[in-house]
Design a protein around this motif. Structure first.
Motif, PDB file in Angstrom:
ATOM      1  N   PHE A  62      52.340  61.677  34.363  1.00 51.91           N
ATOM      2  CA  PHE A  62      51.601  62.785  34.975  1.00 51.91           C
ATOM      3  C   PHE A  62      50.097  62.535  34.911  1.00 51.91           C
ATOM      4  O   PHE A  62      49.389  62.669  35.918  1.00 51.91           O
ATOM      5  CB  PHE A  62      51.951  64.099  34.269  1.00 51.91           C
ATOM      6  N   TRP A  63      49.611  62.146  33.730  1.00 48.15           N
ATOM      7  CA  TRP A  63      48.169  61.933  33.585  1.00 48.15           C
ATOM      8  C   TRP A  63      47.695  60.673  34.286  1.00 48.15           C
ATOM      9  O   TRP A  63      46.555  60.595  34.758  1.00 48.15           O
ATOM     10  CB  TRP A  63      47.792  61.903  32.101  1.00 48.15           C
ATOM     11  N   LYS A  64      48.564  59.674  34.397  1.00 47.53           N
ATOM     12  CA  LYS A  64      48.200  58.487  35.172  1.00 47.53           C
ATOM     13  C   LYS A  64      48.045  58.836  36.650  1.00 47.53           C
ATOM     14  O   LYS A  64      47.140  58.343  37.333  1.00 47.53           O
ATOM     15  CB  LYS A  64      49.256  57.386  35.003  1.00 47.53           C
ATOM     16  N   ILE A  65      48.925  59.688  37.148  1.00 47.78           N
ATOM     17  CA  ILE A  65      48.846  60.130  38.550  1.00 47.78           C
ATOM     18  C   ILE A  65      47.574  60.939  38.778  1.00 47.78           C
ATOM     19  O   ILE A  65      46.884  60.772  39.794  1.00 47.78           O
ATOM     20  CB  ILE A  65      50.092  60.953  38.932  1.00 47.78           C
ATOM     21  N   GLY A  70      42.119  61.110  40.997  1.00 52.69           N
ATOM     22  CA  GLY A  70      40.714  61.315  40.672  1.00 52.69           C
ATOM     23  C   GLY A  70      39.861  60.120  41.068  1.00 52.69           C
ATOM     24  O   GLY A  70      38.756  60.283  41.606  1.00 52.69           O
ATOM     25  N   GLU A  71      40.374  58.911  40.828  1.00 51.76           N
ATOM     26  CA  GLU A  71      39.649  57.702  41.208  1.00 51.76           C
ATOM     27  C   GLU A  71      39.563  57.566  42.725  1.00 51.76           C
ATOM     28  O   GLU A  71      38.540  57.113  43.255  1.00 51.76           O
ATOM     29  CB  GLU A  71      40.326  56.462  40.606  1.00 51.76           C
ATOM     30  N   GLN A  72      40.624  57.962  43.436  1.00 53.81           N
ATOM     31  CA  GLN A  72      40.571  57.948  44.896  1.00 53.81           C
ATOM     32  C   GLN A  72      39.454  58.855  45.411  1.00 53.81           C
ATOM     33  O   GLN A  72      38.706  58.493  46.329  1.00 53.81           O
ATOM     34  CB  GLN A  72      41.907  58.403  45.479  1.00 53.81           C
ATOM     35  N   ALA A  98      44.210  52.248  42.156  1.00 55.09           N
ATOM     36  CA  ALA A  98      45.319  51.803  41.302  1.00 55.09           C
ATOM     37  C   ALA A  98      44.842  50.746  40.315  1.00 55.09           C
ATOM     38  O   ALA A  98      45.240  50.748  39.137  1.00 55.09           O
ATOM     39  CB  ALA A  98      46.455  51.250  42.162  1.00 55.09           C
ATOM     40  N   ASP A  99      43.982  49.843  40.773  1.00 57.11           N
ATOM     41  CA  ASP A  99      43.468  48.785  39.910  1.00 57.11           C
ATOM     42  C   ASP A  99      42.592  49.366  38.798  1.00 57.11           C
ATOM     43  O   ASP A  99      42.641  48.906  37.654  1.00 57.11           O
ATOM     44  CB  ASP A  99      42.662  47.793  40.756  1.00 57.11           C
TER      45      ASP A  99
END
Length: 289
Positions: A62-65, A70-72, A98-99
């Motif tokens: 969940f937090w990775k998503i 957020g990075e996008q 993603a990277d």
């Protein structure tokens, strides 16, 4: 997703424990002693373990998503000001986001094998987490430098602000929060700086450089060592070094990277202690003997 820092460690430790044999030998039936002892509880324990594992994976994913989206958003923000071939496509934005998440979020699969093997050695305590802390912290600061320097080079103020914001945010997390906690405790318990200095002279060796939160209990000055709870405490040095360098007007990538390397060298010397100190079990065994 589903690549975690803690789960593989627990799986490997469980396998090691179940493979233990009394005095180095197995039973006549080929079963391990530990396996025979735990076999009545195996089915129930396995079900509970699987449930706990799935719950942990769901929370971690969940937090990775959240980080990924957020990075996008950050990339899309500065990409609006990009021009020509520096402008990214939608697929490039997704790949870059993603990277970034892969390189800035702790992930056990990226821990070198020789460090993973240290858990079986008589030296080293909890080595995987410090290793990932070094990797991800360095990557966060390196990314902030590149974003900031590239923003200056391309005249992209939005990219420059993203880099500065990333560095300040990271610096605040690793340095501002610990200092805030200590200052609040000193105010609440009326602890002077002289008392804090005296306290540091009497704490155990392993707490000399730690973040100490003072507590006054019935007039007696006590403390909590928060450096083991605030895992990024030692990383605060390079983070604040970069924040100060950016604030002082240093904009080129090379001098900023040099400052990061020097500060990281000092911090890594502190973080290396879990890798080279006696393991807890070994130390206890030596002390008893």
């Amino acid at each position: 997703l589903s690549l975690h820092d803690a789960l593989p460690i627990l799986r490997n430790l469980t396998s090691d424990i179940m493979a233990m044999r009394l005095m180095g030998g197995a039973s006549a039936q080929g079963q391990t002693v530990m396996g025979r002892l735990l076999s009545p509880f195996a089915l129930t324990g396995k079900k509970f373990y699987k449930f706990a594992e799935r719950t942990y994976q769901a929370e971690d994913d969940f937090w990775k998503i959240i980080n990924y989206h957020g990075e996008q958003d950050k990339i899309k923000y500065w990409n609006k000001s990009a021009k020509g071939r520096n402008k990214l496509s939608e697929d490039q934005i997704k790949d870059m986001a993603a990277d970034i998440v892969k390189n800035t979020v702790p992930n056990y699969d990226f821990v070198p094998q020789f460090i993973k093997n240290l858990r079986k050695a008589p030296i080293g305590n909890f080595v995987s987490f410090p290793a990932e802390m070094i990797r991800t912290s360095g990557n966060v600061m390196e990314l902030a430098i590149k974003e900031y320097a590239m923003g200056v080079k391309l005249g992209n103020e939005a990219l420059k602000r993203v880099g500065m914001s990333r560095m300040i945010g990271f610096g605040t997390m690793v340095a501002g929060l610990p200092i805030g906690l200590q200052t609040a405790a000193k105010t609440i318990y009326d602890v002077s700086e002289e008392e804090m200095m005296a306290l540091k002279r009497y704490v155990p060796e392993w707490s000399k450089n730690s973040l100490l939160i003072p507590i006054r209990d019935n007039g007696v000055l006590k403390y909590m060592d928060m450096s083991y709870s605030l895992a990024y405490d030692v990383i605060s040095r390079p983070a604040m070094t970069l924040v100060n360098a950016m604030a002082n007007g240093i904009q080129d990538e090379k001098p900023l990277m040099r400052s990061l390397a020097e500060a990281m060298t000092t911090s890594v010397s502190e973080l290396s202690r879990p890798f080279i100190d006696e393991a807890i079990f070994t130390k206890a065994l030596v002390d008893v003997s």
